[in-house]
Scaffold this active site. Structure first.
Site, PDB file in Angstrom:
ATOM      1  N   CYS A   2       0.828  -1.191   0.000  1.00 52.44           N
ATOM      2  CA  CYS A   2       0.000   0.000   0.000  1.00 52.44           C
ATOM      3  C   CYS A   2       0.872   1.255   0.000  1.00 52.44           C
ATOM      4  O   CYS A   2       1.853   1.354   0.733  1.00 52.44           O
ATOM      5  CB  CYS A   2      -0.936   0.100   1.202  1.00 52.44           C
ATOM      6  SG  CYS A   2      -2.025  -1.313   1.359  1.00 52.44           S
ATOM      7  N   ARG A  27       4.304  -0.201  -4.556  1.00 51.26           N
ATOM      8  CA  ARG A  27       4.013  -0.723  -3.213  1.00 51.26           C
ATOM      9  C   ARG A  27       2.736  -1.567  -3.166  1.00 51.26           C
ATOM     10  O   ARG A  27       2.456  -2.225  -2.169  1.00 51.26           O
ATOM     11  CB  ARG A  27       3.860   0.433  -2.223  1.00 51.26           C
ATOM     12  CG  ARG A  27       5.086   1.293  -2.108  1.00 51.26           C
ATOM     13  CD  ARG A  27       4.845   2.427  -1.144  1.00 51.26           C
ATOM     14  NE  ARG A  27       4.611   1.922   0.184  1.00 51.26           N
ATOM     15  CZ  ARG A  27       5.548   1.661   1.069  1.00 51.26           C
ATOM     16  NH1 ARG A  27       6.805   1.858   0.758  1.00 51.26           N
ATOM     17  NH2 ARG A  27       5.254   1.204   2.253  1.00 51.26           N
ATOM     18  N   TRP A  75      -2.438  -2.978  -1.667  1.00 48.77           N
ATOM     19  CA  TRP A  75      -2.030  -4.376  -1.764  1.00 48.77           C
ATOM     20  C   TRP A  75      -2.854  -5.070  -0.687  1.00 48.77           C
ATOM     21  O   TRP A  75      -2.611  -4.875   0.509  1.00 48.77           O
ATOM     22  CB  TRP A  75      -0.538  -4.502  -1.494  1.00 48.77           C
ATOM     23  CG  TRP A  75       0.014  -5.875  -1.676  1.00 48.77           C
ATOM     24  CD1 TRP A  75       0.548  -6.390  -2.828  1.00 48.77           C
ATOM     25  CD2 TRP A  75       0.143  -6.910  -0.688  1.00 48.77           C
ATOM     26  NE1 TRP A  75       0.975  -7.675  -2.617  1.00 48.77           N
ATOM     27  CE2 TRP A  75       0.739  -8.027  -1.321  1.00 48.77           C
ATOM     28  CE3 TRP A  75      -0.208  -7.017   0.658  1.00 48.77           C
ATOM     29  CZ2 TRP A  75       0.999  -9.218  -0.655  1.00 48.77           C
ATOM     30  CZ3 TRP A  75       0.051  -8.208   1.326  1.00 48.77           C
ATOM     31  CH2 TRP A  75       0.646  -9.289   0.672  1.00 48.77           C
ATOM     32  N   ASN A 101      -1.977   2.197   5.576  1.00 48.10           N
ATOM     33  CA  ASN A 101      -1.059   1.137   5.155  1.00 48.10           C
ATOM     34  C   ASN A 101      -0.670   0.376   6.406  1.00 48.10           C
ATOM     35  O   ASN A 101      -0.121   0.966   7.334  1.00 48.10           O
ATOM     36  CB  ASN A 101       0.174   1.771   4.491  1.00 48.10           C
ATOM     37  CG  ASN A 101       1.317   0.787   4.331  1.00 48.10           C
ATOM     38  OD1 ASN A 101       1.093  -0.400   4.181  1.00 48.10           O
ATOM     39  ND2 ASN A 101       2.543   1.287   4.357  1.00 48.10           N
ATOM     40  N   GLY A 102      -0.953  -0.924   6.449  1.00 56.27           N
ATOM     41  CA  GLY A 102      -0.605  -1.707   7.633  1.00 56.27           C
ATOM     42  C   GLY A 102      -1.711  -2.695   7.933  1.00 56.27           C
ATOM     43  O   GLY A 102      -2.531  -3.004   7.060  1.00 56.27           O
ATOM     44  N   GLU A 489      18.786 -16.789  -6.560  1.00 57.57           N
ATOM     45  CA  GLU A 489      18.302 -15.464  -6.952  1.00 57.57           C
ATOM     46  C   GLU A 489      17.780 -15.481  -8.402  1.00 57.57           C
ATOM     47  O   GLU A 489      16.750 -14.883  -8.704  1.00 57.57           O
ATOM     48  CB  GLU A 489      19.442 -14.446  -6.769  1.00 57.57           C
ATOM     49  CG  GLU A 489      19.157 -13.031  -7.191  1.00 57.57           C
ATOM     50  CD  GLU A 489      17.961 -12.364  -6.498  1.00 57.57           C
ATOM     51  OE1 GLU A 489      17.420 -12.914  -5.532  1.00 57.57           O
ATOM     52  OE2 GLU A 489      17.550 -11.306  -6.997  1.00 57.57           O
ATOM     53  N   LYS A 493      13.957 -14.544  -9.473  1.00 59.70           N
ATOM     54  CA  LYS A 493      13.617 -13.502 -10.471  1.00 59.70           C
ATOM     55  C   LYS A 493      12.624 -14.049 -11.484  1.00 59.70           C
ATOM     56  O   LYS A 493      11.654 -13.397 -11.825  1.00 59.70           O
ATOM     57  CB  LYS A 493      14.854 -12.999 -11.227  1.00 59.70           C
ATOM     58  CG  LYS A 493      15.830 -12.114 -10.518  1.00 59.70           C
ATOM     59  CD  LYS A 493      15.325 -10.762 -10.136  1.00 59.70           C
ATOM     60  CE  LYS A 493      14.633 -10.801  -8.831  1.00 59.70           C
ATOM     61  NZ  LYS A 493      15.084 -10.464  -7.625  1.00 59.70           N
ATOM     62  N   GLU A 496       9.148 -14.609  -9.923  1.00 55.66           N
ATOM     63  CA  GLU A 496       8.465 -13.365  -9.569  1.00 55.66           C
ATOM     64  C   GLU A 496       7.794 -12.703 -10.757  1.00 55.66           C
ATOM     65  O   GLU A 496       6.682 -12.205 -10.646  1.00 55.66           O
ATOM     66  CB  GLU A 496       9.480 -12.349  -9.000  1.00 55.66           C
ATOM     67  CG  GLU A 496       9.873 -12.600  -7.578  1.00 55.66           C
ATOM     68  CD  GLU A 496      10.895 -11.574  -7.089  1.00 55.66           C
ATOM     69  OE1 GLU A 496      10.706 -11.029  -6.002  1.00 55.66           O
ATOM     70  OE2 GLU A 496      11.894 -11.313  -7.794  1.00 55.66           O
ATOM     71  N   HIS A 512      20.110 -35.541  -5.683  1.00 56.89           N
ATOM     72  CA  HIS A 512      19.290 -35.960  -4.548  1.00 56.89           C
ATOM     73  C   HIS A 512      17.817 -35.586  -4.737  1.00 56.89           C
ATOM     74  O   HIS A 512      17.108 -35.374  -3.761  1.00 56.89           O
ATOM     75  CB  HIS A 512      19.823 -35.341  -3.251  1.00 56.89           C
ATOM     76  CG  HIS A 512      21.225 -35.783  -2.939  1.00 56.89           C
ATOM     77  ND1 HIS A 512      21.525 -37.082  -2.627  1.00 56.89           N
ATOM     78  CD2 HIS A 512      22.390 -35.104  -2.941  1.00 56.89           C
ATOM     79  CE1 HIS A 512      22.837 -37.180  -2.434  1.00 56.89           C
ATOM     80  NE2 HIS A 512      23.382 -35.992  -2.620  1.00 56.89           N
ATOM     81  N   LYS A 611       6.631  -4.342  -3.422  1.00 57.77           N
ATOM     82  CA  LYS A 611       8.065  -4.124  -3.231  1.00 57.77           C
ATOM     83  C   LYS A 611       8.433  -4.031  -1.765  1.00 57.77           C
ATOM     84  O   LYS A 611       9.481  -4.477  -1.343  1.00 57.77           O
ATOM     85  CB  LYS A 611       8.465  -2.835  -3.947  1.00 57.77           C
ATOM     86  CG  LYS A 611       9.929  -2.557  -3.833  1.00 57.77           C
ATOM     87  CD  LYS A 611      10.538  -2.205  -5.142  1.00 57.77           C
ATOM     88  CE  LYS A 611      12.032  -2.296  -5.111  1.00 57.77           C
ATOM     89  NZ  LYS A 611      12.523  -3.631  -5.351  1.00 57.77           N
TER      90      LYS A 611
HETATM   91  C1  G6P Z   1       9.595  -8.223  -1.222  1.00 59.41           C
HETATM   92  C2  G6P Z   1      10.186  -7.794  -2.543  1.00 59.41           C
HETATM   93  C3  G6P Z   1      11.527  -8.489  -2.765  1.00 59.41           C
HETATM   94  C4  G6P Z   1      12.456  -8.209  -1.593  1.00 59.41           C
HETATM   95  C5  G6P Z   1      11.823  -8.604  -0.259  1.00 59.41           C
HETATM   96  C6  G6P Z   1      12.631  -8.085   0.903  1.00 59.41           C
HETATM   97  O1  G6P Z   1       9.229  -9.560  -1.280  1.00 59.41           O
HETATM   98  O2  G6P Z   1       9.299  -8.080  -3.595  1.00 59.41           O
HETATM   99  O3  G6P Z   1      12.119  -8.003  -3.957  1.00 59.41           O
HETATM  100  O4  G6P Z   1      13.649  -8.916  -1.768  1.00 59.41           O
HETATM  101  O5  G6P Z   1      10.521  -8.013  -0.150  1.00 59.41           O
HETATM  102  O6  G6P Z   1      12.621  -6.685   0.870  1.00 59.41           O
HETATM  103  P1  G6P Z   1      13.701  -5.752   1.516  1.00 59.41           P
HETATM  104  O7  G6P Z   1      13.218  -4.357   1.203  1.00 59.41           O
HETATM  105  O8  G6P Z   1      13.689  -6.035   2.982  1.00 59.41           O
HETATM  106  O9  G6P Z   1      15.015  -6.045   0.900  1.00 59.41           O
END
Ligand code: G6P
Length: 616
Positions: A2, A27, A75, A101-102, A489, A493, A496, A512, A611
């Site tokens: 949010c 957000r 969100w 937001n929260g 990672e 990606k 996501e 395994h 994010k």
């Molecule tokens: C969310 C984002 C990720 C990020 C994670 C941790 O899931 O989509 O891209 O890695 O939060 O966020 P931070 O701001 O703590 O690195």
């Protein structure tokens, strides 16, 4: 999770609020809404399911005048993303409108109590409970809005950044914060609110970051914002000047923020190392390691806490710190750590890694470790955010605002800071050979140029490769040593932004379990550079090929053997083994990006993600 925006001043609020929402859309983007107090029609609320652009369409032709307003991009936490559940929410009397937001954790109990008093609810949200509670207190006790907000916040358990307006007082916005970020911008006779500074910087560089339990009383007739806490004690806040410019938060000619941020990495890593890596003096200097030398070099153990991509950076950090500093390191998911009753004492150093500096779980892990006596070191990107403010010291990664939801430049920035930190501590402890140290300083300093070279050489090729693999429903990513977290990672990606199922594994673990999945349909991305485990990786490739898997290999420039075996390959410039993640990550970011583009996905705003995760 949010985004919230507010404006009060001399200008028309609507365009400022809409622009602000667009800047905060990273957000959350499942619904959006706006509340304005207009001269003609009083309180007007427009909200809709969908993105900010849908809100603009929805508001077309309606009364959008007014110099005060609040707006929200959502969100969903409680209640589906529908226009009814979208913010702002209005109290039953029709007087108050709120954005939030929260999460209000005790909303169910409060809702039942209010229902018993005859209040009717229209949405499934926890936020509506907050506005109804405030208005109930206000009307029942005939109190002013600030007092009503304060009393209500005493009854609320949970997290909030919220702003509220009263239709009968178009001169005031009241805003409050607990655990979710909130910034007030101070202009000339006008004031702004934002979840971060990005909606504000176009108008003023003077901001105040609210602390937990702060309430801001923003009055258009006053020169300054008044701050009190929920106990009604006055709070003095320093007005900070921020150093952001608009180009940093705009796309600058790229079709997506994600691509822009991938291509920014050479420059952002230079910014990250500026004033810290000095190749002429063969030195890495981090002020935190000078100021807190004793705590850091005498640490008995490091515990890294983080989530998502930042956690992957932490896994690389573990290898760097253990190799060079000879100090044991544990890497924990912040969400697990905070509920695990960890054994911590005052000789432990907890390193919290977070791009946003606002991730609720990481912040809670920091608070817990602090209570148990650990020394806390933060590695964050967002200046002035909650985690850096909660830590004793730390190191900003300084890669500039990251807006694409899938983290890219923040990851390489985090790994760069972890490398510098390991080198600085190792040198201070005398656990690193001086020649190796100097080689690493030089190697690190050369990374931005190598990244540039790599981006130029691999971008088109990866675009072509991605067209071949859009058919895939599963992907496997393999790596070893420093490149094992890179495999994790890379898989994250892809998941996501393209919604293809992808798993990252240490290459030797393939036998395994994951090997059972390999057939002619299965693409396997393997980071197989010429390093200490090269021969083992070669065997893994043979095993994949023997089962007809399709290999996309990241290889060292001069490695003809793997090139001959792989279906597709990408060459990586040579660097020291521990610095390879700073290069190997880039083609994997591009691969995910182009596959998602080929599949027609919205890479900057992938479904269901946000994010900045300011809820548990
Ligand atoms: C969310 C984002 C990720 C990020 C994670 C941790 O899931 O989509 O891209 O890695 O939060 O966020 P931070 O701001 O703590 O690195």
């Amino acid at each position: 999770m949010c985004g919230i925006v507010g404006y009060i001043g001399k200008r028309q609020a609507y365009p400022i609020l809409i622009k602000g929402l667009k800047r905060l859309e990273y957000r959350g983007y499942d619904s959006a809404g706006i509340a304005l107090i207009t001269e003609q029609s009083g309180l007007q609320v427009y909200k809709t399911k969908g993105k900010v652009a849908d809100l603009e369409k929805h508001a077309e032709g309606k009364d959008i005048s007014g110099t005060i307003g609040i707006a929200h991009t959502r969100w969903a936490t409680h209640g589906e993303p529908t226009s009814t559940n979208a913010h702002p929410h209005v109290s039953s009397t029709g007087r108050l409108a709120i954005i939030h937001n929260g999460i209000i954790e005790n909303y169910a109990v409060l809702k039942d109590q209010l229902k018993e008093k005859g209040i009717e609810f229209h949405s499934d949200t926890d936020t509506e409970v907050l506005v109804q509670l405030i208005d109930y207190i206000r009307t029942k006790k005939e109190l002013d809005l600030l007092t009503s907000v304060r009393i209500a916040l005493h009854q609320v358990i949970g997290a909030y950044a919220m702003a509220i307006i009263d239709k009968d007082n178009p001169d005031q916005i009241i805003a409050a914060r607990q655990s979710s970020p909130l910034v007030v911008g101070i202009g000339d006779g006008e004031f702004f609110l934002g979840s971060d500074a990005s909606p504000i910087i176009e108008y003023t560089n003077k901001v105040v970051y609210l602390d937990d339990q702060d309430i801001a009383v923003i009055d258009r007739n006053k020169e300054n914002v008044e701050f009190v806490n929920i106990h009604n004690e006055t709070i003095e806040h320093e007005i900070k000047k921020i150093n952001l410019n608009l180009s940093q938060i705009e796309k600058g000619g790229y079709p997506h923020f994600m691509l822009k941020e991938i291509f920014e990495q050479p420059e952002s890593l230079k910014d990250c190392m500026r004033g810290r890596v000095n190749v002429d003096l063969n030195n890495v200097v981090l002020s935190a390691v000078i100021d807190y030398r004793k705590e850091l070099i005498n640490a008995r153990r490091f515990i890294i806490v983080a989530c998502g991509t930042s956690w992957h950076a932490g896994l690389i950090g573990k290898q760097l710190l253990e190799n060079f500093c000879q100090i044991p390191v544990e890497v924990e998911y912040a969400s697990e750590f905070r509920y695990s009753n960890p054994v911590i004492n005052n000789q432990d150093v907890v390193i919290a890694i977070s791009q946003s500096g606002e991730t609720a779980d990481t912040l809670a892990a920091v608070e817990l470790a602090k209570k148990k006596g650990a020394f806390i070191f933060g590695i964050c990107n967002a200046i002035g955010s909650s985690i850096p403010r909660a830590t004793q010291t730390g190191c900003y990664i300084h890669v500039g605002p990251e807006i694409g939801v899938a983290s890219t430049k923040a990851f390489t920035g985090q790994v760069t800071v972890l490398t510098m930190l390991s080198l600085a501590i190792a040198k201070a402890r005398g656990t690193i050979d001086i020649r190796e140290y100097e080689e690493l300083v030089k190697g690190l300093n050369d990374i931005p140029e190598k990244q540039k070279e790599l981006l130029n050489s691999c971008n088109e090729k990866i675009h072509e490769i991605s067209k071949i693999f859009t058919y895939a429903r599963n992907f496997l990513y393999l790596g070893r040593g420093y490149n094992y977290p890179v495999a994790l990672e890379g898989a994250l990606k892809l998941k996501e932004i393209s919604y293809i199922h992808a798993e990252g594994y240490p290459a030797a673990e393939m036998k395994h379990g994951p090997i059972a999945l390999i057939d002619e349909e299965m693409p396997v991305v393997i980071i197989a550079t010429k390093n200490a485990l090269y021969d083992k990786l070669m065997s893994n490739i043979q095993e994949i090929k023997a089962r007809k898997g399709r290999v996309i290999a990241l290889v060292s420039e001069d490695d003809e053997k793997v090139k001959a075996l792989a279906d597709e390959y990408i060459e990586l410039p040579k660097t020291l083994e521990c610095l390879e993640p700073l290069l190997a990550t880039i083609p994997l970011q591009l691969l995910a990006y182009y596959i998602a583009i080929c599949k027609g996905k919205n890479v900057d705003q992938p479904r269901n993600l946000a994010k900045s995760v300011t809820v548990e």
